[in-house]
Design a protein around this motif. Structure first.
Motif, PDB file in Angstrom:
ATOM      1  N   ALA A  26       9.188 -41.054  28.968  1.00 57.27           N
ATOM      2  CA  ALA A  26       8.956 -41.491  27.591  1.00 57.27           C
ATOM      3  C   ALA A  26       9.281 -42.962  27.374  1.00 57.27           C
ATOM      4  N   THR A  27      10.297 -43.475  28.015  1.00 56.30           N
ATOM      5  CA  THR A  27      10.720 -44.851  27.755  1.00 56.30           C
ATOM      6  C   THR A  27       9.647 -45.875  28.107  1.00 56.30           C
ATOM      7  N   PRO A  28       9.095 -45.867  29.331  1.00 57.64           N
ATOM      8  CA  PRO A  28       8.048 -46.856  29.621  1.00 57.64           C
ATOM      9  C   PRO A  28       6.813 -46.686  28.728  1.00 57.64           C
ATOM     10  N   LEU A  29       6.464 -45.446  28.403  1.00 55.50           N
ATOM     11  CA  LEU A  29       5.312 -45.224  27.529  1.00 55.50           C
ATOM     12  C   LEU A  29       5.577 -45.763  26.123  1.00 55.50           C
ATOM     13  N   ALA A  30       6.769 -45.522  25.616  1.00 53.39           N
ATOM     14  CA  ALA A  30       7.118 -46.020  24.286  1.00 53.39           C
ATOM     15  C   ALA A  30       7.174 -47.546  24.276  1.00 53.39           C
ATOM     16  N   MET A  31       7.700 -48.126  25.336  1.00 52.00           N
ATOM     17  CA  MET A  31       7.749 -49.587  25.394  1.00 52.00           C
ATOM     18  C   MET A  31       6.340 -50.177  25.442  1.00 52.00           C
ATOM     19  N   HIS A  32       5.449 -49.553  26.182  1.00 52.40           N
ATOM     20  CA  HIS A  32       4.057 -50.009  26.233  1.00 52.40           C
ATOM     21  C   HIS A  32       3.401 -49.863  24.857  1.00 52.40           C
ATOM     22  N   HIS A  33       3.671 -48.741  24.204  1.00 56.53           N
ATOM     23  CA  HIS A  33       3.106 -48.479  22.879  1.00 56.53           C
ATOM     24  C   HIS A  33       3.560 -49.525  21.861  1.00 56.53           C
ATOM     25  N   HIS A  34       4.787 -50.004  21.992  1.00 53.34           N
ATOM     26  CA  HIS A  34       5.329 -50.996  21.063  1.00 53.34           C
ATOM     27  C   HIS A  34       5.109 -52.421  21.558  1.00 53.34           C
ATOM     28  N   ALA A  35       4.173 -52.578  22.494  1.00 55.31           N
ATOM     29  CA  ALA A  35       3.713 -53.886  22.974  1.00 55.31           C
ATOM     30  C   ALA A  35       4.791 -54.712  23.680  1.00 55.31           C
ATOM     31  N   HIS A  36       5.711 -54.054  24.364  1.00 58.96           N
ATOM     32  CA  HIS A  36       6.663 -54.797  25.197  1.00 58.96           C
ATOM     33  C   HIS A  36       5.958 -55.242  26.467  1.00 58.96           C
ATOM     34  N   ALA A  37       6.387 -56.359  26.992  1.00 61.26           N
ATOM     35  CA  ALA A  37       5.807 -56.856  28.237  1.00 61.26           C
ATOM     36  C   ALA A  37       6.193 -55.929  29.396  1.00 61.26           C
ATOM     37  N   PHE A  38       5.352 -55.897  30.401  1.00 57.84           N
ATOM     38  CA  PHE A  38       5.629 -55.070  31.578  1.00 57.84           C
ATOM     39  C   PHE A  38       6.940 -55.480  32.235  1.00 57.84           C
ATOM     40  N   SER A  39       7.238 -56.778  32.231  1.00 60.23           N
ATOM     41  CA  SER A  39       8.501 -57.241  32.825  1.00 60.23           C
ATOM     42  C   SER A  39       9.707 -56.680  32.069  1.00 60.23           C
ATOM     43  N   ASP A  40       9.581 -56.503  30.763  1.00 61.69           N
ATOM     44  CA  ASP A  40      10.668 -55.889  29.989  1.00 61.69           C
ATOM     45  C   ASP A  40      10.853 -54.426  30.377  1.00 61.69           C
ATOM     46  N   THR A  41       9.749 -53.742  30.592  1.00 64.97           N
ATOM     47  CA  THR A  41       9.816 -52.334  31.003  1.00 64.97           C
ATOM     48  C   THR A  41      10.486 -52.212  32.357  1.00 64.97           C
ATOM     49  N   THR A  42      10.112 -53.071  33.296  1.00 68.07           N
ATOM     50  CA  THR A  42      10.741 -52.995  34.617  1.00 68.07           C
ATOM     51  C   THR A  42      12.220 -53.331  34.544  1.00 68.07           C
ATOM     52  N   PHE A  43      12.601 -54.248  33.649  1.00 70.51           N
ATOM     53  CA  PHE A  43      14.008 -54.593  33.475  1.00 70.51           C
ATOM     54  C   PHE A  43      14.800 -53.380  32.991  1.00 70.51           C
ATOM     55  N   VAL A  44      14.237 -52.634  32.036  1.00 70.17           N
ATOM     56  CA  VAL A  44      14.895 -51.433  31.523  1.00 70.17           C
ATOM     57  C   VAL A  44      15.049 -50.396  32.626  1.00 70.17           C
ATOM     58  N   ILE A  45      14.006 -50.194  33.423  1.00 74.90           N
ATOM     59  CA  ILE A  45      14.072 -49.221  34.512  1.00 74.90           C
ATOM     60  C   ILE A  45      15.110 -49.653  35.547  1.00 74.90           C
ATOM     61  N   GLU A  46      15.173 -50.947  35.865  1.00 78.50           N
ATOM     62  CA  GLU A  46      16.179 -51.436  36.815  1.00 78.50           C
ATOM     63  C   GLU A  46      17.586 -51.124  36.324  1.00 78.50           C
ATOM     64  N   TRP A  47      17.851 -51.398  35.052  1.00 79.43           N
ATOM     65  CA  TRP A  47      19.178 -51.138  34.522  1.00 79.43           C
ATOM     66  C   TRP A  47      19.465 -49.643  34.421  1.00 79.43           C
ATOM     67  N   HIS A  48      18.414 -48.875  34.200  1.00 79.22           N
ATOM     68  CA  HIS A  48      18.594 -47.426  34.184  1.00 79.22           C
ATOM     69  C   HIS A  48      19.032 -46.927  35.561  1.00 79.22           C
ATOM     70  N   VAL A  49      18.396 -47.412  36.595  1.00 79.23           N
ATOM     71  CA  VAL A  49      18.758 -47.009  37.961  1.00 79.23           C
ATOM     72  C   VAL A  49      20.193 -47.429  38.265  1.00 79.23           C
ATOM     73  N   LEU A  50      20.560 -48.637  37.863  1.00 82.27           N
ATOM     74  CA  LEU A  50      21.949 -49.080  38.051  1.00 82.27           C
ATOM     75  C   LEU A  50      22.913 -48.159  37.297  1.00 82.27           C
ATOM     76  N   GLY A  51      22.543 -47.799  36.068  1.00 85.21           N
ATOM     77  CA  GLY A  51      23.379 -46.903  35.273  1.00 85.21           C
ATOM     78  C   GLY A  51      23.486 -45.501  35.854  1.00 85.21           C
ATOM     79  N   MET A  52      22.465 -45.086  36.608  1.00 87.71           N
ATOM     80  CA  MET A  52      22.524 -43.763  37.238  1.00 87.71           C
ATOM     81  C   MET A  52      23.494 -43.749  38.412  1.00 87.71           C
ATOM     82  N   PHE A  53      23.485 -44.807  39.208  1.00 86.79           N
ATOM     83  CA  PHE A  53      24.227 -44.769  40.458  1.00 86.79           C
ATOM     84  C   PHE A  53      25.571 -45.495  40.421  1.00 86.79           C
ATOM     85  N   ALA A  54      25.756 -46.472  39.566  1.00 87.49           N
ATOM     86  CA  ALA A  54      27.031 -47.198  39.513  1.00 87.49           C
ATOM     87  C   ALA A  54      28.215 -46.296  39.158  1.00 87.49           C
ATOM     88  N   PRO A  55      28.063 -45.339  38.227  1.00 90.56           N
ATOM     89  CA  PRO A  55      29.208 -44.481  37.907  1.00 90.56           C
ATOM     90  C   PRO A  55      29.682 -43.616  39.070  1.00 90.56           C
TER      91      PRO A  55
END
Length: 91
Positions: A26-55
């Motif tokens: 849902a997050t990348p689709l919602a970001m695309h729907h709200h006209a966020h740049a693709f680079s912003d979407t990839t940044f969110v996914i990168e931080w999500h992956v960090l948030g999954m594994f850093a803890p």
């Protein structure tokens, strides 16, 4: 399979997988729907992956200190907060 510990572990894993599928789809689709740049979407996914594994560096200590069920319950509460924010568009 009829042991309570197995059932709790299976339900926790299933819930985690289901909610993460919701968020990660849902997050990348919602970001695309709200006209966020693709680079912003990839940044969110990168931080999500960090948030999954850093803890994982501290979760063993937390489980040892507070117990498995307390940590599982905390995770469930955080997941429900995440689902609530996604469904009500509070983010």
């Amino acid at each position: 399979m009829s042991q309570g510990v197995f059932i709790v572990a299976m339900l926790s894993a299933a819930m985690g997988y289901g909610i993460m599928s919701l968020v990660m789809t849902a997050t990348p689709l919602a970001m695309h729907h709200h006209a966020h740049a693709f680079s912003d979407t990839t940044f969110v996914i990168e931080w999500h992956v960090l948030g999954m594994f850093a803890p994982s560096f501290v979760t063993g200590h937390l489980i040892h200190r507070f117990g498995v069920l307390s940590i599982l319950f905390t995770g469930v509460v955080l997941y429900y907060c995440c689902v609530f924010m996604n469904l009500t568009e509070l983010t």
